[in-house]
Design a protein around this motif. Structure first.
Motif, PDB file in Angstrom:
ATOM      1  N   SER A   1       0.826  -1.206   0.000  1.00 30.01           N
ATOM      2  CA  SER A   1       0.000   0.000   0.000  1.00 30.01           C
ATOM      3  C   SER A   1       0.858   1.253   0.000  1.00 30.01           C
ATOM      4  O   SER A   1       0.567   2.246  -0.699  1.00 30.01           O
ATOM      5  CB  SER A   1      -0.925   0.012   1.214  1.00 30.01           C
ATOM      6  OG  SER A   1      -1.801  -1.096   1.192  1.00 30.01           O
ATOM      7  N   ARG A   2       1.924   1.244   0.779  1.00 32.67           N
ATOM      8  CA  ARG A   2       2.820   2.400   0.831  1.00 32.67           C
ATOM      9  C   ARG A   2       3.480   2.631  -0.511  1.00 32.67           C
ATOM     10  O   ARG A   2       3.626   3.780  -0.956  1.00 32.67           O
ATOM     11  CB  ARG A   2       3.875   2.179   1.913  1.00 32.67           C
ATOM     12  CG  ARG A   2       4.824   3.354   2.111  1.00 32.67           C
ATOM     13  CD  ARG A   2       4.060   4.567   2.574  1.00 32.67           C
ATOM     14  NE  ARG A   2       4.909   5.744   2.647  1.00 32.67           N
ATOM     15  CZ  ARG A   2       4.499   6.955   2.948  1.00 32.67           C
ATOM     16  NH1 ARG A   2       3.200   7.168   3.159  1.00 32.67           N
ATOM     17  NH2 ARG A   2       5.322   7.965   3.008  1.00 32.67           N
ATOM     18  N   MET A   3       3.864   1.572  -1.187  1.00 34.97           N
ATOM     19  CA  MET A   3       4.510   1.714  -2.494  1.00 34.97           C
ATOM     20  C   MET A   3       3.544   2.352  -3.509  1.00 34.97           C
ATOM     21  O   MET A   3       3.923   3.260  -4.263  1.00 34.97           O
ATOM     22  CB  MET A   3       4.966   0.345  -2.989  1.00 34.97           C
ATOM     23  CG  MET A   3       5.639   0.381  -4.367  1.00 34.97           C
ATOM     24  SD  MET A   3       5.971  -1.254  -5.031  1.00 34.97           S
ATOM     25  CE  MET A   3       4.291  -1.775  -5.425  1.00 34.97           C
ATOM     26  N   LYS A   4       2.300   1.878  -3.508  1.00 35.18           N
ATOM     27  CA  LYS A   4       1.325   2.429  -4.453  1.00 35.18           C
ATOM     28  C   LYS A   4       1.026   3.888  -4.148  1.00 35.18           C
ATOM     29  O   LYS A   4       0.861   4.711  -5.073  1.00 35.18           O
ATOM     30  CB  LYS A   4       0.039   1.607  -4.401  1.00 35.18           C
ATOM     31  CG  LYS A   4       0.180   0.204  -4.984  1.00 35.18           C
ATOM     32  CD  LYS A   4      -1.137  -0.543  -4.929  1.00 35.18           C
ATOM     33  CE  LYS A   4      -1.017  -1.935  -5.570  1.00 35.18           C
ATOM     34  NZ  LYS A   4      -2.298  -2.680  -5.526  1.00 35.18           N
ATOM     35  N   ALA A   5       0.933   4.258  -2.893  1.00 31.94           N
ATOM     36  CA  ALA A   5       0.659   5.645  -2.524  1.00 31.94           C
ATOM     37  C   ALA A   5       1.806   6.564  -2.958  1.00 31.94           C
ATOM     38  O   ALA A   5       1.573   7.663  -3.488  1.00 31.94           O
ATOM     39  CB  ALA A   5       0.430   5.757  -1.029  1.00 31.94           C
ATOM     40  N   ASP A   6       3.036   6.127  -2.735  1.00 28.56           N
ATOM     41  CA  ASP A   6       4.185   6.951  -3.133  1.00 28.56           C
ATOM     42  C   ASP A   6       4.280   7.090  -4.649  1.00 28.56           C
ATOM     43  O   ASP A   6       4.671   8.149  -5.161  1.00 28.56           O
ATOM     44  CB  ASP A   6       5.476   6.339  -2.575  1.00 28.56           C
ATOM     45  CG  ASP A   6       5.597   6.534  -1.063  1.00 28.56           C
ATOM     46  OD1 ASP A   6       4.864   7.408  -0.532  1.00 28.56           O
ATOM     47  OD2 ASP A   6       6.390   5.818  -0.420  1.00 28.56           O
ATOM     48  N   GLN A   7       3.912   6.049  -5.362  1.00 33.57           N
ATOM     49  CA  GLN A   7       3.913   6.134  -6.825  1.00 33.57           C
ATOM     50  C   GLN A   7       2.843   7.130  -7.312  1.00 33.57           C
ATOM     51  O   GLN A   7       3.084   7.887  -8.261  1.00 33.57           O
ATOM     52  CB  GLN A   7       3.663   4.754  -7.431  1.00 33.57           C
ATOM     53  CG  GLN A   7       4.857   3.817  -7.328  1.00 33.57           C
ATOM     54  CD  GLN A   7       4.547   2.431  -7.887  1.00 33.57           C
ATOM     55  OE1 GLN A   7       3.400   2.068  -8.106  1.00 33.57           O
ATOM     56  NE2 GLN A   7       5.607   1.644  -8.106  1.00 33.57           N
ATOM     57  N   ALA A   8       1.691   7.131  -6.635  1.00 33.49           N
ATOM     58  CA  ALA A   8       0.640   8.080  -7.009  1.00 33.49           C
ATOM     59  C   ALA A   8       1.070   9.519  -6.740  1.00 33.49           C
ATOM     60  O   ALA A   8       0.817  10.428  -7.549  1.00 33.49           O
ATOM     61  CB  ALA A   8      -0.644   7.761  -6.237  1.00 33.49           C
ATOM     62  N   ILE A   9       1.741   9.731  -5.619  1.00 31.92           N
ATOM     63  CA  ILE A   9       2.243  11.079  -5.298  1.00 31.92           C
ATOM     64  C   ILE A   9       3.265  11.518  -6.344  1.00 31.92           C
ATOM     65  O   ILE A   9       3.291  12.672  -6.776  1.00 31.92           O
ATOM     66  CB  ILE A   9       2.836  11.110  -3.882  1.00 31.92           C
ATOM     67  CG1 ILE A   9       1.729  10.876  -2.835  1.00 31.92           C
ATOM     68  CG2 ILE A   9       3.551  12.419  -3.613  1.00 31.92           C
ATOM     69  CD1 ILE A   9       2.236  10.726  -1.416  1.00 31.92           C
ATOM     70  N   SER A  10       4.116  10.575  -6.771  1.00 33.23           N
ATOM     71  CA  SER A  10       5.119  10.894  -7.786  1.00 33.23           C
ATOM     72  C   SER A  10       4.472  11.305  -9.106  1.00 33.23           C
ATOM     73  O   SER A  10       4.889  12.279  -9.752  1.00 33.23           O
ATOM     74  CB  SER A  10       6.034   9.690  -8.002  1.00 33.23           C
ATOM     75  OG  SER A  10       6.978   9.963  -9.024  1.00 33.23           O
ATOM     76  N   LEU A  11       3.422  10.574  -9.514  1.00 38.95           N
ATOM     77  CA  LEU A  11       2.709  10.933 -10.750  1.00 38.95           C
ATOM     78  C   LEU A  11       2.038  12.301 -10.627  1.00 38.95           C
ATOM     79  O   LEU A  11       2.025  13.092 -11.582  1.00 38.95           O
ATOM     80  CB  LEU A  11       1.664   9.868 -11.072  1.00 38.95           C
ATOM     81  CG  LEU A  11       2.204   8.498 -11.510  1.00 38.95           C
ATOM     82  CD1 LEU A  11       1.063   7.492 -11.653  1.00 38.95           C
ATOM     83  CD2 LEU A  11       2.981   8.621 -12.819  1.00 38.95           C
ATOM     84  N   SER A  12       1.490  12.606  -9.454  1.00 43.33           N
ATOM     85  CA  SER A  12       0.850  13.899  -9.236  1.00 43.33           C
ATOM     86  C   SER A  12       1.848  15.038  -9.349  1.00 43.33           C
ATOM     87  O   SER A  12       1.567  16.067  -9.979  1.00 43.33           O
ATOM     88  CB  SER A  12       0.184  13.909  -7.860  1.00 43.33           C
ATOM     89  OG  SER A  12      -0.355  15.188  -7.575  1.00 43.33           O
ATOM     90  N   GLU A  13       3.018  14.866  -8.744  1.00 43.02           N
ATOM     91  CA  GLU A  13       4.045  15.917  -8.820  1.00 43.02           C
ATOM     92  C   GLU A  13       4.568  16.067 -10.244  1.00 43.02           C
ATOM     93  O   GLU A  13       4.892  17.181 -10.669  1.00 43.02           O
ATOM     94  CB  GLU A  13       5.197  15.597  -7.860  1.00 43.02           C
ATOM     95  CG  GLU A  13       4.808  15.648  -6.387  1.00 43.02           C
ATOM     96  CD  GLU A  13       4.353  17.024  -5.953  1.00 43.02           C
ATOM     97  OE1 GLU A  13       4.703  18.022  -6.629  1.00 43.02           O
ATOM     98  OE2 GLU A  13       3.623  17.134  -4.949  1.00 43.02           O
ATOM     99  N   HIS A  14       4.606  14.960 -10.990  1.00 43.52           N
ATOM    100  CA  HIS A  14       5.030  15.041 -12.391  1.00 43.52           C
ATOM    101  C   HIS A  14       4.019  15.862 -13.203  1.00 43.52           C
ATOM    102  O   HIS A  14       4.402  16.685 -14.053  1.00 43.52           O
ATOM    103  CB  HIS A  14       5.169  13.644 -12.976  1.00 43.52           C
ATOM    104  CG  HIS A  14       5.625  13.643 -14.414  1.00 43.52           C
ATOM    105  ND1 HIS A  14       4.739  13.575 -15.465  1.00 43.52           N
ATOM    106  CD2 HIS A  14       6.876  13.729 -14.965  1.00 43.52           C
ATOM    107  CE1 HIS A  14       5.409  13.616 -16.599  1.00 43.52           C
ATOM    108  NE2 HIS A  14       6.719  13.699 -16.326  1.00 43.52           N
ATOM    109  N   SER A  15       2.722  15.647 -12.949  1.00 46.91           N
ATOM    110  CA  SER A  15       1.681  16.428 -13.618  1.00 46.91           C
ATOM    111  C   SER A  15       1.780  17.898 -13.243  1.00 46.91           C
ATOM    112  O   SER A  15       1.558  18.790 -14.084  1.00 46.91           O
ATOM    113  CB  SER A  15       0.300  15.899 -13.247  1.00 46.91           C
ATOM    114  OG  SER A  15       0.140  14.565 -13.678  1.00 46.91           O
ATOM    115  N   ASN A  16       2.129  18.185 -11.994  1.00 46.77           N
ATOM    116  CA  ASN A  16       2.277  19.564 -11.550  1.00 46.77           C
ATOM    117  C   ASN A  16       3.420  20.255 -12.285  1.00 46.77           C
ATOM    118  O   ASN A  16       3.303  21.422 -12.703  1.00 46.77           O
ATOM    119  CB  ASN A  16       2.512  19.595 -10.037  1.00 46.77           C
ATOM    120  CG  ASN A  16       2.435  21.010  -9.482  1.00 46.77           C
ATOM    121  OD1 ASN A  16       1.693  21.835  -9.995  1.00 46.77           O
ATOM    122  ND2 ASN A  16       3.218  21.289  -8.447  1.00 46.77           N
ATOM    123  N   VAL A  17       4.520  19.535 -12.482  1.00 52.10           N
ATOM    124  CA  VAL A  17       5.653  20.095 -13.237  1.00 52.10           C
ATOM    125  C   VAL A  17       5.230  20.388 -14.678  1.00 52.10           C
ATOM    126  O   VAL A  17       5.549  21.446 -15.237  1.00 52.10           O
ATOM    127  CB  VAL A  17       6.854  19.128 -13.196  1.00 52.10           C
ATOM    128  CG1 VAL A  17       7.944  19.593 -14.165  1.00 52.10           C
ATOM    129  CG2 VAL A  17       7.422  19.032 -11.792  1.00 52.10           C
TER     130      VAL A  17
END
Length: 360
Positions: free
Chosen positions: A147-163
């Motif tokens: 679960s932690r791995m999936k959450a961190d991957q989602a946060i990474s995708l969100s920050e990529h979209s923000n960039v």
């Protein structure tokens, strides 16, 4: 003394004789009124001429007001009034220092999110390998790691979209031409502060495509259903009266505007750039061959501040009928209203004739 009394008596007798006479002055006013109301004519129905002449206005085929999509200062301008530009050509460059800071902050958050996602993935992989040994890792601990791995991957995708979003906004600092054309207005200079505005605000640049033009003509309501769309129209421009051109009607609004008329457009080629937006033209619009109209003498129309009307003769009395005017010739006018061919009307009408007045 007696002679004086006799003279006074004679003068009095003359005055009494004049007052008791049977002759009366001629009634010139009555004769004039009779002449005005005694001349009658009829409403005539005739076939319309083959065309009507209307004024038209030349417009650019495409025109756009160029506004910024982000706040910034004008850094460089690459086009001026009269510049011929191509689609995709850079016109203006803006600068916004705060946007660079936003991009750096977004990149930092994205890098941090990537590191956290990589660490969570590595931890899950190690626990998954250890779980192959019975009793080494509890199932709950393995599920939490997943679960932690999936959450961190989602946060990474969100920050990529923000960039990507910040970079897109940064791209708005470069203004490109949306189509080929000519710059006809320039309203900013380097160093000016600009921001996204409304259509009522002053644009930075105005771009027009004049290789092909739109000749806009407004057809009056009374002729909308009589225009022959299958035939070409001919037109001349006031600036070039000797040049007669022909073209077909390209499109129509299919609706009446505020002036109770329908807008039509005629596409006009302008390869030599002789024509300019704003030029006026006289346009000859063909009409359907079977169309007819009602005509009355020009003098039969009474024009007042409230209405335009003619005076019909009904059972020897006046009936005022409101009308609308159409084409006007030397001696007759086309009219629209509650009229029938053959209706009798006063030829020399005036506003002194009232509703129901007896006509001679």
């Amino acid at each position: 003394m007696n002679y004086k009394n006799i003279a006074v008596a004679i003068l009095a007798a003359c005055l009494l004789s004049a007052c008791s006479g049977t002759e009366k002055p001629a009634d010139l006013t009555g004769a004039h009124q009779k002449k005005q109301t005694g001349e009658f004519s009829q409403v005539c129905e005739k076939q319309l001429s083959g065309d009507i002449r209307l004024s038209g206005n030349l417009k650019a085929y495409n025109e756009v007001n160029i506004f910024p999509r982000a706040n910034g200062f004008v850094k460089e301008i690459y086009a001026d009034r009269g510049s011929v530009v191509k689609k995709g050509q850079l016109l203006l460059r803006l600068e916004a220092p705060e946007m660079e800071s936003q991009l750096q902050a977004a990149n930092s958050r994205f890098v941090q999110a990537q590191e956290n996602a990589a660490a969570s993935k590595d931890k899950y992989q190690r626990l998954k390998e250890a779980a192959k040994e019975p009793g080494a890792v509890s199932p709950l601990e393995l599920d939490n790691a997943l679960s932690r791995m999936k959450a961190d991957q989602a946060i990474s995708l969100s920050e990529h979209s923000n960039v990507s979003s910040v970079r897109t906004l940064q791209g708005y600092l470069n203004i490109y031409a949306p189509f080929d054309g000519t710059i006809v207005q320039r309203n900013v200079s380097p160093g000016a502060l600009v921001s996204p505005g409304k259509s009522t605000d002053q644009p930075m640049l105005v771009l027009q495509d004049t290789k092909k033009m739109r000749l806009e003509v407004y057809i009056p309501e009374n002729y909308v259903d009589k225009v022959d769309l299958s035939k070409p129209v001919s037109f001349t421009f006031n600036a070039m009266p000797s040049l007669v051109q022909q073209a077909k009607i390209s499109r129509s609004a299919n609706a009446l505007g505020s002036m109770r008329s329908e807008a039509i457009e005629i596409d006009v080629r302008n390869e030599k750039n002789q024509l300019k937006p704003g030029m006026y033209a006289e346009v000859k619009i063909p009409l359907l061959s079977g169309a007819k109209s009602l005509l009355v003498p020009n003098t039969a129309i009474v024009r007042s501040t409230e209405a335009q009307y003619v005076v019909l003769v009904k059972s020897g009395r006046a009936k005022l009928v409101n009308i609308k005017e159409g084409l006007i010739s030397k001696d007759s006018t086309e009219v629209f209203g509650d009229l029938r061919p053959g209706d009798a009307l006063v030829k020399q009408a005036n506003d002194e004739i009232k509703e129901g007045q007896k006509l001679n």
